[in-house]
Design an enzyme around this catalytic site. Structure first.
Site, PDB file in Angstrom:
ATOM      1  N   HIS A 105     112.308 -22.677-124.436  1.00 21.46           N
ATOM      2  CA  HIS A 105     111.381 -23.741-124.032  1.00 21.46           C
ATOM      3  C   HIS A 105     109.993 -23.303-124.484  1.00 21.46           C
ATOM      4  CE1 HIS A 105     109.517 -26.403-120.680  1.00 21.46           C
ATOM      5  NE2 HIS A 105     109.772 -27.114-121.760  1.00 21.46           N
ATOM      6  N   ARG A 140     110.957 -36.396-113.893  1.00 14.50           N
ATOM      7  CA  ARG A 140     112.337 -35.977-113.745  1.00 14.50           C
ATOM      8  C   ARG A 140     112.722 -35.843-112.262  1.00 14.50           C
ATOM      9  NH1 ARG A 140     113.146 -31.360-114.634  1.00 14.50           N
ATOM     10  NH2 ARG A 140     111.036 -30.576-114.983  1.00 14.50           N
ATOM     11  N   LYS A 146     100.121 -24.665-123.772  1.00 17.23           N
ATOM     12  CA  LYS A 146     101.139 -24.545-124.839  1.00 17.23           C
ATOM     13  C   LYS A 146     100.927 -25.575-125.948  1.00 17.23           C
ATOM     14  CE  LYS A 146     105.265 -25.596-123.491  1.00 17.23           C
ATOM     15  NZ  LYS A 146     106.328 -26.497-123.868  1.00 17.23           N
ATOM     16  N   THR A 147     100.752 -26.846-125.549  1.00 21.03           N
ATOM     17  CA  THR A 147     100.560 -27.915-126.539  1.00 21.03           C
ATOM     18  C   THR A 147      99.214 -27.769-127.230  1.00 21.03           C
ATOM     19  OG1 THR A 147     101.953 -29.413-125.247  1.00 21.03           O
ATOM     20  CG2 THR A 147     100.497 -30.417-126.865  1.00 21.03           C
ATOM     21  N   LYS A 164     115.597 -33.953-121.785  1.00 17.93           N
ATOM     22  CA  LYS A 164     115.896 -32.672-121.153  1.00 17.93           C
ATOM     23  C   LYS A 164     117.394 -32.481-120.934  1.00 17.93           C
ATOM     24  CE  LYS A 164     111.802 -30.914-121.049  1.00 17.93           C
ATOM     25  NZ  LYS A 164     111.489 -29.862-122.066  1.00 17.93           N
ATOM     26  N   ASP A 207     108.022 -28.026-128.267  1.00 20.86           N
ATOM     27  CA  ASP A 207     108.626 -27.876-126.939  1.00 20.86           C
ATOM     28  C   ASP A 207     109.971 -27.158-126.884  1.00 20.86           C
ATOM     29  OD1 ASP A 207     108.341 -28.437-124.124  1.00 20.86           O
ATOM     30  OD2 ASP A 207     109.887 -29.954-124.321  1.00 20.86           O
ATOM     31  N   ARG A 230     102.757 -40.160-120.430  1.00 23.59           N
ATOM     32  CA  ARG A 230     103.223 -39.399-121.591  1.00 23.59           C
ATOM     33  C   ARG A 230     103.367 -40.290-122.822  1.00 23.59           C
ATOM     34  NH1 ARG A 230     105.354 -34.164-121.150  1.00 23.59           N
ATOM     35  NH2 ARG A 230     105.322 -33.351-119.023  1.00 23.59           N
ATOM     36  N   SER A 274     103.723 -26.035-117.591  1.00 22.47           N
ATOM     37  CA  SER A 274     102.747 -27.122-117.649  1.00 22.47           C
ATOM     38  C   SER A 274     101.361 -26.630-117.235  1.00 22.47           C
ATOM     39  CB  SER A 274     103.194 -28.252-116.722  1.00 22.47           C
ATOM     40  OG  SER A 274     102.284 -29.312-116.739  1.00 22.47           O
TER      41      SER A 274
END
Length: 528
Positions: free
Chosen positions: A217, A55, A239-240, A198, A254, A319, A235
């Site tokens: 988020h 991004r 979390k994932t 996003k 997410d 990704r 990041s």
């Protein structure tokens, strides 16, 4: 062949427009028309995003307008753009799209709750972008597509065409611009697909709080008894990894909204990091990379078409995008009840924060507004010791209102539904980075299990003398000595110094929010 679709109402006169084509058709067109496209050994589509492989937050703008000007938290996150410049960039994007022989239109929904979902239209010139958003938006049924009507928001993706950097307010050839009044999102000068995802999240982060709903988020999971947890984290915090729990159903990985009925996912897919991906560590994600998935900027063997997930020669931000139903334990529709537990994940490279702590309502607001994690030495040039990173609401680049608005909404949800907030440190123990060791994943998983089964809610606790949080003294399958961080340090004075240093960083960071935070929330921070 899908019938052409008219985009004239959007100022686009291209006659060949494919609306919501099937993934096989998008594969064909990507392979025919887009350099770098390929099919991997598992059937995923490889795409290259060009010069931008992530991004561009410094190039993001929001149009200043009287209707929303007092709502937006203006500053380095939400940078003002005049209506004239927005319309200039919009026209530039439409002019570019009108030069294409062929366009794609993806119509879909953001939000699994029909009462709160919005209709989103993506107009783009690349099959890669169309397939990406086919995965990431909620895919309408054939009947829903027939009655879709006019979209609530339109995304014009002209990413192959640059912004004019001599246009007032432009800092580069990239522009990512949003107008809440025009209900439009315009992309110039970047082909990174994550900008679209996003962008939609940013829209929801504006609209949902207007209705008293908390956009988040975070990932969300549901247990066998219907209990729901949400996991926030920047990041690298896990979390994932921690939401991929075989004992629980995945609501989403997410983006979510906490409504008056419970939690619902905003998206129809997942967008996972692929760097160093292995089947052993992340089996569900690894196996989701199949036909219909999009792999970005990965390197593969030219003969076998096997992907080398360790290769970062293009970018370390490789990704994969895939529909959420590619995850075996996904809960579809992606909705759940009110969360019983809210987990803030942090990777504390200073080795100061406990592996798990129970937070009061005010501490939850303080840590939510702070959004702390840390970078470690070696990840960036010049980083020789841990560096604190603060991202308000664990997603600062996508928050439109002042962070205290989201924190107040969180506090109301906690009060209304008696949810408990936990701070879970997946970072270092026994010393900071370079001295101690990263917390073992099996211990963090055991802690999260103990949160879910109710064990930690009943556990005895002691108060951390600097951060004031309640630290459990016992947890099944976790050595008791690691639960209190100071116990794991050989040099106790060094621990005290590191704890004071991190506390000072928290206090300094919070100054920018203090004027809009209550006395109780300000008092919930570290004690120096």
């Amino acid at each position: 062949m899908t019938q052409p679709f008219s985009l004239e109402k959007h100022g686009i006169t291209v006659t060949e427009v494919l609306r919501n084509p099937a993934p096989p058709r998008l594969y064909e067109l990507a392979l025919q028309r887009e350099k770098g496209s390929a099919i991997t050994a598992t059937g995923a589509l490889v795409a290259l995003s060009g010069a931008k492989t992530g991004r561009s937050p410094k190039d993001k703008r929001i149009m200043e307008h009287g209707d929303s000007v007092n709502d937006v938290w203006w500053g380095p996150v939400n940078i003002k753009m005049s209506e004239h410049i927005f319309l200039t960039n919009r026209e530039r994007a439409i002019d570019y799209l009108n030069t294409r022989e062929f366009l794609y239109c993806i119509d879909g929904f953001a939000g699994w709750d029909p009462e709160h979902r919005i209709k989103v239209r993506i107009i783009c010139a690349r099959a890669y972008h169309a397939l990406f958003m086919h995965n990431m938006l909620i895919r309408p049924t054939a009947d829903e597509l027939k009655t879709f009507g006019d979209p609530d928001y339109v995304v014009y993706n002209a990413g192959r065409f640059p912004a004019n950097r001599y246009t007032s307010g432009m800092t580069s050839t990239t522009s990512v611009a949003l107008s809440f009044e025009q209900k439009e999102f315009v992309i110039l000068g970047t082909e990174y697909a994550g900008e679209m995802k996003k962008g939609v999240f940013t829209i929801m982060n504006y609209l949902m709080p207007k209705d008293g709903l908390l956009s988040m988020h975070c990932s969300a999971t549901e247990g066998e008894k219907g209990d729901v947890s949400v996991l926030f984290g920047l990041s690298g915090t896990g979390k994932t990894t921690l939401s991929a729990d075989p004992k629980r159903k995945l609501i989403g990985d997410d983006e979510h909204v906490w409504s008056n009925k419970g939690v619902f996912n905003i998206e129809g897919g997942c967008y996972a990091k692929a760097i160093n991906l292995t089947e052993e560590q992340e089996p569900d994600i690894f196996r989701a990379i199949r036909f219909g998935s999009v792999l970005e900027n990965v390197v593969y063997d030219a003969k076998s078409r096997v992907v080398d997930y360790e290769n970062v020669s293009i970018t370390d931000n490789t990704r994969c995008s895939y529909p959420i139903e590619y995850i075996p334990n996904a809960k579809v529709p992606c909705v759940g009840g009110h969360p019983n537990n809210v987990i803030f994940l942090t990777c504390d490279a200073f080795g100061v924060l406990p592996p798990v702590a129970k937070l009061t309502r005010e501490q939850a607001m303080y840590h939510f507004i702070s959004g702390y994690t840390a970078k470690v030495a070696g990840t960036e040039m010049g980083v020789t010791e841990p560096q604190a990173t603060f991202s308000s609401c664990f997603g600062q680049p996508f928050m439109v209102w002042h962070p205290t608005k989201y924190a107040e909404l969180l506090a109301k949800k906690l009060d209304d539904h008696k949810a408990q907030v936990w701070l879970v440190n997946t970072g270092w123990s026994g010393g900071g980075h370079g001295v101690g060791a990263r917390m073992k994943l099996k211990y963090t998983r055991a802690i999260v299990d103990a949160i879910h089964n109710g064990e930690l809610a009943k556990a005895k606790t002691v108060e951390d003398p600097i951060f004031g949080v309640q630290v459990p003294t016992e947890c099944s399958n976790v050595p008791a000595e690691i639960l209190t961080p100071k116990n794991t340090w050989k040099d106790k004075a060094a621990y005290d110094a590191a704890a004071r240093k991190l506390a000072a960083l928290f206090v300094d960071n919070f100054k920018k929010y203090a004027d809009q935070a209550s006395d109780a929330v300000r008092a919930a921070g570290p004690r120096l």
